[in-house]
Write a protein that holds these residues in place. Structure first.
Motif, PDB file in Angstrom:
ATOM      1  N   LYS A  70      31.727  50.799  48.278  1.00  0.00           N
ATOM      2  CA  LYS A  70      31.156  51.668  49.321  1.00  0.00           C
ATOM      3  C   LYS A  70      29.642  51.516  49.392  1.00  0.00           C
ATOM      4  O   LYS A  70      29.077  51.344  50.469  1.00  0.00           O
ATOM      5  CB  LYS A  70      31.508  53.130  49.043  1.00  0.00           C
ATOM      6  CG  LYS A  70      32.939  53.485  49.328  1.00  0.00           C
ATOM      7  CD  LYS A  70      33.202  54.948  49.005  1.00  0.00           C
ATOM      8  CE  LYS A  70      34.654  55.318  49.279  1.00  0.00           C
ATOM      9  NZ  LYS A  70      34.946  56.708  48.895  1.00  0.00           N
ATOM     10  N   GLU A  71      28.987  51.593  48.253  1.00  0.00           N
ATOM     11  CA  GLU A  71      27.521  51.546  48.217  1.00  0.00           C
ATOM     12  C   GLU A  71      26.974  50.213  48.707  1.00  0.00           C
ATOM     13  O   GLU A  71      25.960  50.168  49.409  1.00  0.00           O
ATOM     14  CB  GLU A  71      27.021  51.849  46.811  1.00  0.00           C
ATOM     15  CG  GLU A  71      25.521  52.054  46.746  1.00  0.00           C
ATOM     16  CD  GLU A  71      25.068  52.624  45.417  1.00  0.00           C
ATOM     17  OE1 GLU A  71      24.117  52.064  44.845  1.00  0.00           O
ATOM     18  OE2 GLU A  71      25.658  53.628  44.954  1.00  0.00           O
ATOM     19  N   MET A  72      27.644  49.129  48.353  1.00  0.00           N
ATOM     20  CA  MET A  72      27.176  47.795  48.736  1.00  0.00           C
ATOM     21  C   MET A  72      27.593  47.398  50.148  1.00  0.00           C
ATOM     22  O   MET A  72      27.039  46.469  50.712  1.00  0.00           O
ATOM     23  CB  MET A  72      27.751  46.737  47.788  1.00  0.00           C
ATOM     24  CG  MET A  72      27.221  46.775  46.396  1.00  0.00           C
ATOM     25  SD  MET A  72      28.007  45.479  45.408  1.00  0.00           S
ATOM     26  CE  MET A  72      27.425  44.005  46.233  1.00  0.00           C
ATOM     27  N   GLY A  73      28.619  48.064  50.671  1.00  0.00           N
ATOM     28  CA  GLY A  73      29.170  47.623  51.943  1.00  0.00           C
ATOM     29  C   GLY A  73      29.774  46.234  51.807  1.00  0.00           C
ATOM     30  O   GLY A  73      29.587  45.386  52.671  1.00  0.00           O
ATOM     31  N   LEU A  74      30.480  46.012  50.719  1.00  0.00           N
ATOM     32  CA  LEU A  74      31.049  44.698  50.402  1.00  0.00           C
ATOM     33  C   LEU A  74      31.875  44.163  51.563  1.00  0.00           C
ATOM     34  O   LEU A  74      32.741  44.859  52.090  1.00  0.00           O
ATOM     35  CB  LEU A  74      31.920  44.799  49.142  1.00  0.00           C
ATOM     36  CG  LEU A  74      32.467  43.498  48.592  1.00  0.00           C
ATOM     37  CD1 LEU A  74      31.334  42.641  48.035  1.00  0.00           C
ATOM     38  CD2 LEU A  74      33.491  43.779  47.512  1.00  0.00           C
ATOM     39  N   LYS A  75      31.597  42.946  51.964  1.00  0.00           N
ATOM     40  CA  LYS A  75      32.283  42.318  53.103  1.00  0.00           C
ATOM     41  C   LYS A  75      33.329  41.293  52.683  1.00  0.00           C
ATOM     42  O   LYS A  75      34.210  40.957  53.462  1.00  0.00           O
ATOM     43  CB  LYS A  75      31.265  41.637  54.032  1.00  0.00           C
ATOM     44  CG  LYS A  75      30.221  42.568  54.590  1.00  0.00           C
ATOM     45  CD  LYS A  75      30.814  43.625  55.490  1.00  0.00           C
ATOM     46  CE  LYS A  75      29.728  44.494  56.081  1.00  0.00           C
ATOM     47  NZ  LYS A  75      30.128  45.872  56.235  1.00  0.00           N
ATOM     48  N   LEU A  76      33.227  40.768  51.489  1.00  0.00           N
ATOM     49  CA  LEU A  76      34.203  39.784  51.013  1.00  0.00           C
ATOM     50  C   LEU A  76      35.541  40.451  50.709  1.00  0.00           C
ATOM     51  O   LEU A  76      35.577  41.627  50.332  1.00  0.00           O
ATOM     52  CB  LEU A  76      33.702  39.120  49.728  1.00  0.00           C
ATOM     53  CG  LEU A  76      32.497  38.205  49.830  1.00  0.00           C
ATOM     54  CD1 LEU A  76      32.060  37.752  48.443  1.00  0.00           C
ATOM     55  CD2 LEU A  76      32.797  37.008  50.700  1.00  0.00           C
ATOM     56  N   PRO A  77      36.638  39.702  50.844  1.00  0.00           N
ATOM     57  CA  PRO A  77      37.929  40.254  50.413  1.00  0.00           C
ATOM     58  C   PRO A  77      37.862  40.604  48.921  1.00  0.00           C
ATOM     59  O   PRO A  77      37.221  39.891  48.139  1.00  0.00           O
ATOM     60  CB  PRO A  77      38.907  39.102  50.652  1.00  0.00           C
ATOM     61  CG  PRO A  77      38.232  38.192  51.614  1.00  0.00           C
ATOM     62  CD  PRO A  77      36.759  38.353  51.384  1.00  0.00           C
ATOM     63  N   LEU A  78      38.525  41.686  48.571  1.00  0.00           N
ATOM     64  CA  LEU A  78      38.521  42.165  47.184  1.00  0.00           C
ATOM     65  C   LEU A  78      39.955  42.423  46.751  1.00  0.00           C
ATOM     66  O   LEU A  78      40.668  43.215  47.368  1.00  0.00           O
ATOM     67  CB  LEU A  78      37.685  43.442  47.078  1.00  0.00           C
ATOM     68  CG  LEU A  78      37.652  44.170  45.733  1.00  0.00           C
ATOM     69  CD1 LEU A  78      37.142  43.272  44.614  1.00  0.00           C
ATOM     70  CD2 LEU A  78      36.803  45.429  45.844  1.00  0.00           C
ATOM     71  N   VAL A  79      40.375  41.738  45.696  1.00  0.00           N
ATOM     72  CA  VAL A  79      41.705  41.906  45.115  1.00  0.00           C
ATOM     73  C   VAL A  79      41.516  42.475  43.717  1.00  0.00           C
ATOM     74  O   VAL A  79      40.708  41.958  42.938  1.00  0.00           O
ATOM     75  CB  VAL A  79      42.468  40.562  45.046  1.00  0.00           C
ATOM     76  CG1 VAL A  79      43.836  40.747  44.393  1.00  0.00           C
ATOM     77  CG2 VAL A  79      42.612  39.947  46.434  1.00  0.00           C
ATOM     78  N   VAL A  80      42.269  43.535  43.404  1.00  0.00           N
ATOM     79  CA  VAL A  80      42.130  44.190  42.104  1.00  0.00           C
ATOM     80  C   VAL A  80      43.488  44.268  41.418  1.00  0.00           C
ATOM     81  O   VAL A  80      44.456  44.757  41.985  1.00  0.00           O
ATOM     82  CB  VAL A  80      41.539  45.614  42.255  1.00  0.00           C
ATOM     83  CG1 VAL A  80      41.475  46.315  40.904  1.00  0.00           C
ATOM     84  CG2 VAL A  80      40.158  45.553  42.898  1.00  0.00           C
ATOM     85  N   ARG A  81      43.502  43.800  40.180  1.00  0.00           N
ATOM     86  CA  ARG A  81      44.672  43.929  39.316  1.00  0.00           C
ATOM     87  C   ARG A  81      44.269  44.801  38.135  1.00  0.00           C
ATOM     88  O   ARG A  81      43.299  44.510  37.431  1.00  0.00           O
ATOM     89  CB  ARG A  81      45.104  42.552  38.820  1.00  0.00           C
ATOM     90  CG  ARG A  81      46.323  42.585  37.899  1.00  0.00           C
ATOM     91  CD  ARG A  81      45.918  42.547  36.452  1.00  0.00           C
ATOM     92  NE  ARG A  81      47.076  42.471  35.574  1.00  0.00           N
ATOM     93  CZ  ARG A  81      47.028  42.000  34.355  1.00  0.00           C
ATOM     94  NH1 ARG A  81      45.913  41.536  33.847  1.00  0.00           N
ATOM     95  NH2 ARG A  81      48.091  41.993  33.606  1.00  0.00           N
ATOM     96  N   LEU A  82      44.980  45.903  37.962  1.00  0.00           N
ATOM     97  CA  LEU A  82      44.715  46.820  36.852  1.00  0.00           C
ATOM     98  C   LEU A  82      45.935  46.874  35.942  1.00  0.00           C
ATOM     99  O   LEU A  82      47.065  46.962  36.416  1.00  0.00           O
ATOM    100  CB  LEU A  82      44.451  48.240  37.364  1.00  0.00           C
ATOM    101  CG  LEU A  82      43.258  48.473  38.275  1.00  0.00           C
ATOM    102  CD1 LEU A  82      43.282  49.900  38.800  1.00  0.00           C
ATOM    103  CD2 LEU A  82      41.960  48.193  37.539  1.00  0.00           C
ATOM    104  N   GLU A  83      45.688  46.876  34.642  1.00  0.00           N
ATOM    105  CA  GLU A  83      46.739  47.081  33.661  1.00  0.00           C
ATOM    106  C   GLU A  83      46.109  47.706  32.431  1.00  0.00           C
ATOM    107  O   GLU A  83      45.031  47.299  32.015  1.00  0.00           O
ATOM    108  CB  GLU A  83      47.403  45.754  33.289  1.00  0.00           C
ATOM    109  CG  GLU A  83      48.666  45.923  32.468  1.00  0.00           C
ATOM    110  CD  GLU A  83      49.713  46.773  33.163  1.00  0.00           C
ATOM    111  OE1 GLU A  83      50.094  47.816  32.575  1.00  0.00           O
ATOM    112  OE2 GLU A  83      50.135  46.420  34.268  1.00  0.00           O
ATOM    113  N   GLY A  84      46.775  48.725  31.885  1.00  0.00           N
ATOM    114  CA  GLY A  84      46.275  49.333  30.656  1.00  0.00           C
ATOM    115  C   GLY A  84      46.147  50.837  30.750  1.00  0.00           C
ATOM    116  O   GLY A  84      46.847  51.501  31.518  1.00  0.00           O
TER     117      GLY A  84
END
Length: 120
Positions: free
Chosen positions: A71-85
């Motif tokens: 939000k703060e950066m206004g990220l424009k690149l696609p972002l994929v997140v994998r969470l485990e734990g």
């Protein structure tokens, strides 16, 4: 180990890893912003894949850091997140309810497939 495995599986699925960065075991918004700023300076980076295996790092804390930084950066690149734990369900909820265009993945293979697809 985790960074190398992530880069290997991206390549396995037809991508070309441009860079990687480890944000460490206590990453919050400031560290995620710093990491995203460093990585996005590389013109070869077309998508960000965040692969978290949280034992020391709790998934809810890093998820909130990712959301806040995006939000703060206004990220424009696609972002994929994998969470485990630790606290993974809470982390997934934070991302799902963020309203941001963050693609979540069920495992590392799924994450790599989605990251490569995001740039094709």
């Amino acid at each position: 180990g985790l960074a190398m495995a992530t880069m290997d599986i991206i390549q396995l699925h037809g991508g070309k890893p441009a860079n990687f960065l480890d944000v460490g075991g206590a990453a919050q918004k400031e560290q995620v912003i710093g990491a995203f700023n460093i990585i996005t300076q590389d013109p070869g980076v077309k998508c960000l894949l965040v692969n978290i295996f949280g034992g020391i790092m709790k998934c809810d804390v890093i998820a909130q850091g990712i959301v806040d930084a995006t939000k703060e950066m206004g990220l424009k690149l696609p972002l994929v997140v994998r969470l485990e734990g630790t606290n993974v369900e809470e982390g997934k909820r934070i991302i799902a309810e963020s309203g941001l265009a963050i693609t979540t993945a069920s495992d590392l293979d799924d994450a790599a497939i989605k990251a490569v697809a995001a740039i094709k």
